[in-house]
Design a protein around this motif. Structure first.
Motif, short mmCIF file in Angstrom:
data_model
loop_
_atom_site.label_atom_id
_atom_site.label_comp_id
_atom_site.label_asym_id
_atom_site.label_seq_id
_atom_site.Cartn_x
_atom_site.Cartn_y
_atom_site.Cartn_z
N ASN A 125 106.26 47.81 29.50
CA ASN A 125 104.84 47.97 29.23
C ASN A 125 104.47 47.27 27.92
N GLY A 126 103.18 47.15 27.68
CA GLY A 126 102.71 46.60 26.41
C GLY A 126 101.90 45.32 26.54
N VAL A 127 101.39 44.88 25.40
CA VAL A 127 100.51 43.72 25.33
C VAL A 127 101.21 42.57 24.62
N SER A 128 100.92 41.36 25.05
CA SER A 128 101.42 40.15 24.37
C SER A 128 100.34 39.09 24.42
N VAL A 129 100.48 38.11 23.54
CA VAL A 129 99.58 36.96 23.56
C VAL A 129 100.42 35.69 23.67
N LEU A 130 99.90 34.71 24.37
CA LEU A 130 100.61 33.46 24.60
C LEU A 130 99.84 32.32 23.94
N THR A 131 100.57 31.48 23.21
CA THR A 131 99.94 30.33 22.56
C THR A 131 100.97 29.22 22.43
N ALA A 132 100.50 28.02 22.16
CA ALA A 132 101.39 26.87 22.06
C ALA A 132 102.19 26.90 20.76
N SER A 133 103.38 26.31 20.80
CA SER A 133 104.21 26.22 19.60
C SER A 133 103.80 25.04 18.75
N ALA A 134 104.30 25.00 17.54
CA ALA A 134 104.00 23.90 16.62
C ALA A 134 104.59 22.57 17.11
N LYS A 135 105.52 22.65 18.05
CA LYS A 135 106.17 21.44 18.58
C LYS A 135 105.41 20.82 19.75
N ASN A 136 104.40 21.52 20.24
CA ASN A 136 103.67 21.03 21.41
C ASN A 136 102.84 19.79 21.05
N PRO A 137 103.14 18.63 21.66
CA PRO A 137 102.42 17.41 21.29
C PRO A 137 100.97 17.39 21.77
N TYR A 138 100.63 18.25 22.73
CA TYR A 138 99.29 18.22 23.31
C TYR A 138 98.28 19.10 22.57
N THR A 139 98.78 19.97 21.71
CA THR A 139 97.88 20.95 21.07
C THR A 139 97.91 20.88 19.54
N LYS A 140 98.39 19.76 19.00
CA LYS A 140 98.55 19.63 17.55
C LYS A 140 97.28 19.95 16.77
N ASN A 141 96.13 19.50 17.27
CA ASN A 141 94.88 19.67 16.52
C ASN A 141 94.38 21.10 16.48
N VAL A 142 94.84 21.93 17.41
CA VAL A 142 94.33 23.30 17.48
C VAL A 142 95.43 24.36 17.42
N GLN A 143 96.67 23.93 17.16
CA GLN A 143 97.78 24.89 17.23
C GLN A 143 97.64 25.99 16.17
N ARG A 144 97.37 25.61 14.94
CA ARG A 144 97.30 26.62 13.87
C ARG A 144 96.16 27.62 14.07
N PRO A 145 94.93 27.14 14.34
CA PRO A 145 93.86 28.11 14.60
C PRO A 145 94.11 28.93 15.86
N SER A 146 94.76 28.33 16.85
CA SER A 146 95.07 29.08 18.07
C SER A 146 96.06 30.20 17.78
N ARG A 166 104.11 43.63 22.02
CA ARG A 166 105.20 42.78 22.49
C ARG A 166 105.21 41.41 21.80
N GLY A 167 104.28 41.23 20.89
CA GLY A 167 104.29 40.03 20.06
C GLY A 167 103.69 38.78 20.67
N ILE A 168 103.93 37.68 19.97
CA ILE A 168 103.44 36.37 20.41
C ILE A 168 104.54 35.64 21.18
N SER A 169 104.17 35.06 22.29
CA SER A 169 105.09 34.24 23.07
C SER A 169 104.61 32.79 22.96
N TYR A 170 105.46 31.93 22.43
CA TYR A 170 105.08 30.52 22.29
C TYR A 170 105.42 29.77 23.57
N ARG A 171 104.37 29.32 24.25
CA ARG A 171 104.54 28.69 25.56
C ARG A 171 103.90 27.30 25.56
N ASP A 172 104.70 26.32 25.90
CA ASP A 172 104.20 24.94 25.96
C ASP A 172 104.07 24.43 27.40
#
Length: 225
Positions: A125-146, A166-172
């Motif tokens: 059970n629980g909640v998590s959020v998914l966002t791109a990692s700092a290594k993702n070449p497609y999301t460089k411009n918005v990775q930090r604010p994301s 359940r924390g942040i899951s970095y998904r590219d």
């Protein structure tokens, strides 16, 4: 209806607030066609899956996400935020790539993707959020604010609901994330495969808490941006 939302003039309060895009995940019928997982990528993924289903409530994920999405829309609008909804009905056919492109074209300043989890373990059970990692070449411009948007929503959601963090899951590998040119996060509200959490997420009282948490997270993000 989406056209009306997109073209309606902003009132005085909305004109001073950032546009938020809400994407209730999935839809009535999945689309197994393939699309590029990112701009220029040769990797292709299913356009939009059918999602999961509540083990106790038998509610479909696409139903839960729209319920919460519409409440989130109303709560944000009540605070003066202009809101754009990717969908307001179940019977649509919008791929993950197309959803991100809609958020981009509208000039949204926060793109909130709403989902729920399912797994072959009824105790998880629980909640998590998914966002791109700092290594993702497609999301460089918005990775930090994301990442900040993700952290803010996660922390406030946990405060409001008491859900397990359940924390942040970095998904590219997420199409909707890779195509987004604006700060974005995907929140997994909880596990529909957990009978207790499934029943809880179906209640009006808990949905109000979920929405309060997401709204507080969005406001924290804009306040500290």
């Amino acid at each position: 209806m989406m056209g009306l939302l997109a073209t309606a003039p902003l009132n005085a309060a909305e004109a001073n607030k950032s546009l938020v895009c809400i994407d209730p995940g999935h839809q009535l019928k999945g689309n197994s066609g393939l699309e590029p997982v990112a701009p220029g990528s040769k990797v292709r993924k299913v356009k939009v899956s059918s999602g999961t289903r509540g083990v106790a409530t038998k509610k479909n994920e696409y139903e839960l996400t729209l319920e919460v999405g519409l409440k989130l829309r109303d709560a944000l609008k009540a605070k003066g935020y202009p809101v754009y909804m990717i969908r307001e009905t179940h019977d649509v056919n919008i791929s993950n790539k197309e959803r991100a492109e809609k958020a981009n074209s509208m000039g949204c300043e926060a793109y909130i993707r709403i989902h729920a989890d399912g797994i072959n373990n009824s105790s998880t059970n629980g909640v998590s959020v998914l966002t791109a990692s700092a290594k993702n070449p497609y999301t460089k411009n918005v990775q930090r604010p994301s990442e900040k948007l993700s952290r803010d929503i996660l922390s406030e959601y946990v405060k409001a609901t008491g859900a397990k963090n359940r924390g942040i899951s970095y998904r590219d590998d997420l199409t909707g994330t890779n195509w987004s040119k604006v700060p974005t996060t995907l929140i997994e509200l909880g596990f529909m495969s957990n009978p207790a959490e499934d029943r809880k997420m179906a209640t009006q009282e808990y949905q109000d808490k979920m929405v309060t948490g997401i709204v507080n997270g969005i406001e924290k993000y804009f306040r500290e941006k």
